[in-house]
Design a protein around this motif. Sequence first.
Motif, PDB file in Angstrom:
ATOM      1  N   GLU A   4     -11.743  -2.452 -33.350  1.00  0.00           N
ATOM      2  CA  GLU A   4     -10.497  -2.135 -32.649  1.00  0.00           C
ATOM      3  C   GLU A   4      -9.296  -2.443 -33.540  1.00  0.00           C
ATOM      4  O   GLU A   4      -8.297  -1.765 -33.516  1.00  0.00           O
ATOM      5  CB  GLU A   4     -10.417  -2.948 -31.365  1.00  0.00           C
ATOM      6  N   TYR A   5      -9.418  -3.481 -34.358  1.00  0.00           N
ATOM      7  CA  TYR A   5      -8.336  -3.904 -35.234  1.00  0.00           C
ATOM      8  C   TYR A   5      -8.760  -3.774 -36.684  1.00  0.00           C
ATOM      9  O   TYR A   5      -9.846  -4.153 -37.051  1.00  0.00           O
ATOM     10  CB  TYR A   5      -7.962  -5.372 -34.973  1.00  0.00           C
ATOM     11  N   GLU A   6      -7.913  -3.233 -37.485  1.00  0.00           N
ATOM     12  CA  GLU A   6      -8.137  -3.255 -38.918  1.00  0.00           C
ATOM     13  C   GLU A   6      -7.682  -4.622 -39.412  1.00  0.00           C
ATOM     14  O   GLU A   6      -6.923  -5.315 -38.752  1.00  0.00           O
ATOM     15  CB  GLU A   6      -7.314  -2.151 -39.596  1.00  0.00           C
ATOM     16  N   THR A   7      -8.139  -5.044 -40.575  1.00  0.00           N
ATOM     17  CA  THR A   7      -7.821  -6.374 -41.086  1.00  0.00           C
ATOM     18  C   THR A   7      -6.326  -6.648 -41.067  1.00  0.00           C
ATOM     19  O   THR A   7      -5.887  -7.684 -40.604  1.00  0.00           O
ATOM     20  CB  THR A   7      -8.366  -6.545 -42.515  1.00  0.00           C
ATOM     21  N   GLY A   8      -5.520  -5.740 -41.524  1.00  0.00           N
ATOM     22  CA  GLY A   8      -4.071  -5.936 -41.529  1.00  0.00           C
ATOM     23  C   GLY A   8      -3.495  -6.067 -40.137  1.00  0.00           C
ATOM     24  O   GLY A   8      -2.551  -6.807 -39.901  1.00  0.00           O
ATOM     25  N   ASP A   9      -4.060  -5.351 -39.179  1.00  0.00           N
ATOM     26  CA  ASP A   9      -3.566  -5.390 -37.802  1.00  0.00           C
ATOM     27  C   ASP A   9      -3.793  -6.751 -37.149  1.00  0.00           C
ATOM     28  O   ASP A   9      -3.027  -7.156 -36.281  1.00  0.00           O
ATOM     29  CB  ASP A   9      -4.219  -4.300 -36.963  1.00  0.00           C
ATOM     30  N   LEU A  10      -4.859  -7.443 -37.526  1.00  0.00           N
ATOM     31  CA  LEU A  10      -5.122  -8.762 -36.950  1.00  0.00           C
ATOM     32  C   LEU A  10      -3.951  -9.704 -37.211  1.00  0.00           C
ATOM     33  O   LEU A  10      -3.574 -10.494 -36.364  1.00  0.00           O
ATOM     34  CB  LEU A  10      -6.402  -9.373 -37.534  1.00  0.00           C
ATOM     35  N   TYR A  11      -3.361  -9.606 -38.385  1.00  0.00           N
ATOM     36  CA  TYR A  11      -2.250 -10.481 -38.737  1.00  0.00           C
ATOM     37  C   TYR A  11      -0.921 -10.009 -38.150  1.00  0.00           C
ATOM     38  O   TYR A  11       0.057 -10.737 -38.191  1.00  0.00           O
ATOM     39  CB  TYR A  11      -2.177 -10.665 -40.253  1.00  0.00           C
ATOM     40  N   ALA A  12      -0.921  -8.830 -37.564  1.00  0.00           N
ATOM     41  CA  ALA A  12       0.283  -8.342 -36.890  1.00  0.00           C
ATOM     42  C   ALA A  12       0.337  -8.834 -35.438  1.00  0.00           C
ATOM     43  O   ALA A  12       1.398  -8.789 -34.813  1.00  0.00           O
ATOM     44  CB  ALA A  12       0.320  -6.818 -36.924  1.00  0.00           C
ATOM     45  N   GLY A  39      -7.058 -11.360 -28.860  1.00  0.00           N
ATOM     46  CA  GLY A  39      -7.166  -9.957 -28.485  1.00  0.00           C
ATOM     47  C   GLY A  39      -8.574  -9.680 -27.995  1.00  0.00           C
ATOM     48  O   GLY A  39      -9.433 -10.562 -28.012  1.00  0.00           O
ATOM     49  N   ASP A  40      -8.839  -8.446 -27.574  1.00  0.00           N
ATOM     50  CA  ASP A  40     -10.167  -8.087 -27.069  1.00  0.00           C
ATOM     51  C   ASP A  40     -11.241  -8.296 -28.124  1.00  0.00           C
ATOM     52  O   ASP A  40     -12.351  -8.679 -27.815  1.00  0.00           O
ATOM     53  CB  ASP A  40     -10.188  -6.635 -26.615  1.00  0.00           C
ATOM     54  N   ASP A  41     -10.922  -8.049 -29.366  1.00  0.00           N
ATOM     55  CA  ASP A  41     -11.879  -8.170 -30.467  1.00  0.00           C
ATOM     56  C   ASP A  41     -11.228  -8.937 -31.613  1.00  0.00           C
ATOM     57  O   ASP A  41     -11.368  -8.586 -32.772  1.00  0.00           O
ATOM     58  CB  ASP A  41     -12.321  -6.776 -30.935  1.00  0.00           C
ATOM     59  N   ALA A  42     -10.477  -9.984 -31.260  1.00  0.00           N
ATOM     60  CA  ALA A  42      -9.721 -10.694 -32.286  1.00  0.00           C
ATOM     61  C   ALA A  42      -9.668 -12.188 -31.995  1.00  0.00           C
ATOM     62  O   ALA A  42      -9.500 -12.602 -30.845  1.00  0.00           O
ATOM     63  CB  ALA A  42      -8.306 -10.129 -32.366  1.00  0.00           C
ATOM     64  N   LEU A  53      -0.708 -24.853 -41.947  1.00  0.00           N
ATOM     65  CA  LEU A  53      -1.319 -23.643 -42.474  1.00  0.00           C
ATOM     66  C   LEU A  53      -1.524 -22.618 -41.366  1.00  0.00           C
ATOM     67  O   LEU A  53      -1.926 -22.959 -40.254  1.00  0.00           O
ATOM     68  CB  LEU A  53      -2.672 -23.956 -43.121  1.00  0.00           C
ATOM     69  N   ALA A  54      -1.265 -21.369 -41.690  1.00  0.00           N
ATOM     70  CA  ALA A  54      -1.458 -20.287 -40.718  1.00  0.00           C
ATOM     71  C   ALA A  54      -2.946 -20.111 -40.430  1.00  0.00           C
ATOM     72  O   ALA A  54      -3.772 -20.187 -41.338  1.00  0.00           O
ATOM     73  CB  ALA A  54      -0.880 -18.992 -41.257  1.00  0.00           C
ATOM     74  N   PRO A  55      -3.307 -19.881 -39.169  1.00  0.00           N
ATOM     75  CA  PRO A  55      -4.713 -19.653 -38.823  1.00  0.00           C
ATOM     76  C   PRO A  55      -5.247 -18.386 -39.489  1.00  0.00           C
ATOM     77  O   PRO A  55      -4.514 -17.409 -39.694  1.00  0.00           O
ATOM     78  CB  PRO A  55      -4.692 -19.475 -37.306  1.00  0.00           C
ATOM     79  N   LEU A  56      -6.515 -18.409 -39.814  1.00  0.00           N
ATOM     80  CA  LEU A  56      -7.198 -17.221 -40.301  1.00  0.00           C
ATOM     81  C   LEU A  56      -7.575 -16.377 -39.097  1.00  0.00           C
ATOM     82  O   LEU A  56      -7.790 -16.898 -38.000  1.00  0.00           O
ATOM     83  CB  LEU A  56      -8.453 -17.610 -41.086  1.00  0.00           C
ATOM     84  N   ARG A  57      -7.680 -15.068 -39.299  1.00  0.00           N
ATOM     85  CA  ARG A  57      -7.977 -14.178 -38.180  1.00  0.00           C
ATOM     86  C   ARG A  57      -9.214 -13.352 -38.467  1.00  0.00           C
ATOM     87  O   ARG A  57      -9.440 -12.925 -39.596  1.00  0.00           O
ATOM     88  CB  ARG A  57      -6.784 -13.284 -37.906  1.00  0.00           C
ATOM     89  N   PHE A  58     -10.008 -13.146 -37.417  1.00  0.00           N
ATOM     90  CA  PHE A  58     -11.280 -12.459 -37.550  1.00  0.00           C
ATOM     91  C   PHE A  58     -11.517 -11.537 -36.366  1.00  0.00           C
ATOM     92  O   PHE A  58     -11.102 -11.838 -35.251  1.00  0.00           O
ATOM     93  CB  PHE A  58     -12.439 -13.474 -37.559  1.00  0.00           C
ATOM     94  N   SER A  59     -12.255 -10.464 -36.605  1.00  0.00           N
ATOM     95  CA  SER A  59     -12.780  -9.670 -35.495  1.00  0.00           C
ATOM     96  C   SER A  59     -13.981 -10.439 -34.945  1.00  0.00           C
ATOM     97  O   SER A  59     -14.496 -11.366 -35.587  1.00  0.00           O
ATOM     98  CB  SER A  59     -13.211  -8.287 -35.980  1.00  0.00           C
ATOM     99  N   THR A  60     -14.489 -10.047 -33.784  1.00  0.00           N
ATOM    100  CA  THR A  60     -15.664 -10.694 -33.212  1.00  0.00           C
ATOM    101  C   THR A  60     -16.859 -10.552 -34.152  1.00  0.00           C
ATOM    102  O   THR A  60     -17.613 -11.502 -34.365  1.00  0.00           O
ATOM    103  CB  THR A  60     -15.990 -10.098 -31.830  1.00  0.00           C
ATOM    104  N   ALA A  66     -19.827 -14.937 -39.861  1.00  0.00           N
ATOM    105  CA  ALA A  66     -19.510 -16.235 -40.467  1.00  0.00           C
ATOM    106  C   ALA A  66     -20.276 -17.370 -39.787  1.00  0.00           C
ATOM    107  O   ALA A  66     -20.163 -18.521 -40.193  1.00  0.00           O
ATOM    108  CB  ALA A  66     -18.003 -16.490 -40.377  1.00  0.00           C
ATOM    109  N   GLY A  67     -21.040 -17.051 -38.752  1.00  0.00           N
ATOM    110  CA  GLY A  67     -21.842 -18.050 -38.052  1.00  0.00           C
ATOM    111  C   GLY A  67     -21.059 -18.879 -37.056  1.00  0.00           C
ATOM    112  O   GLY A  67     -21.475 -19.972 -36.685  1.00  0.00           O
TER     113      GLY A  67
END
Length: 77
Positions: A4-12, A39-42, A53-60, A66-67
């Motif tokens: 649902e989110y591209e990598t760049g969109d997660l940080y937006a 987000g739904d998948d974020a 430090l800013a949090p890292l963001r990941f899709s589900t 990443a375990g």
Amino acid sequence: MPNEYETGDLYALDITRASFTQACGGPCTDGCVTLARIGDDAWALADSKRPDLAPLRFSTEELSLAGIDPARFGLAR
């Protein structure tokens, strides 16, 4: 099928109201990893020892690869 989110969109995504929770294997005297659904998948992953430090963001899917299981934080997928 793309996420649902591209990598760049997660940080937006705005995470100012995100509610981070900790998951610890023992006493959290030295700080812990924190996780928030943003987000739904974020997801946002942070270090409570380094709040500057800013949090890292990941899709589900990325989080799973990443375990990292949101259930360990009391969060549903």
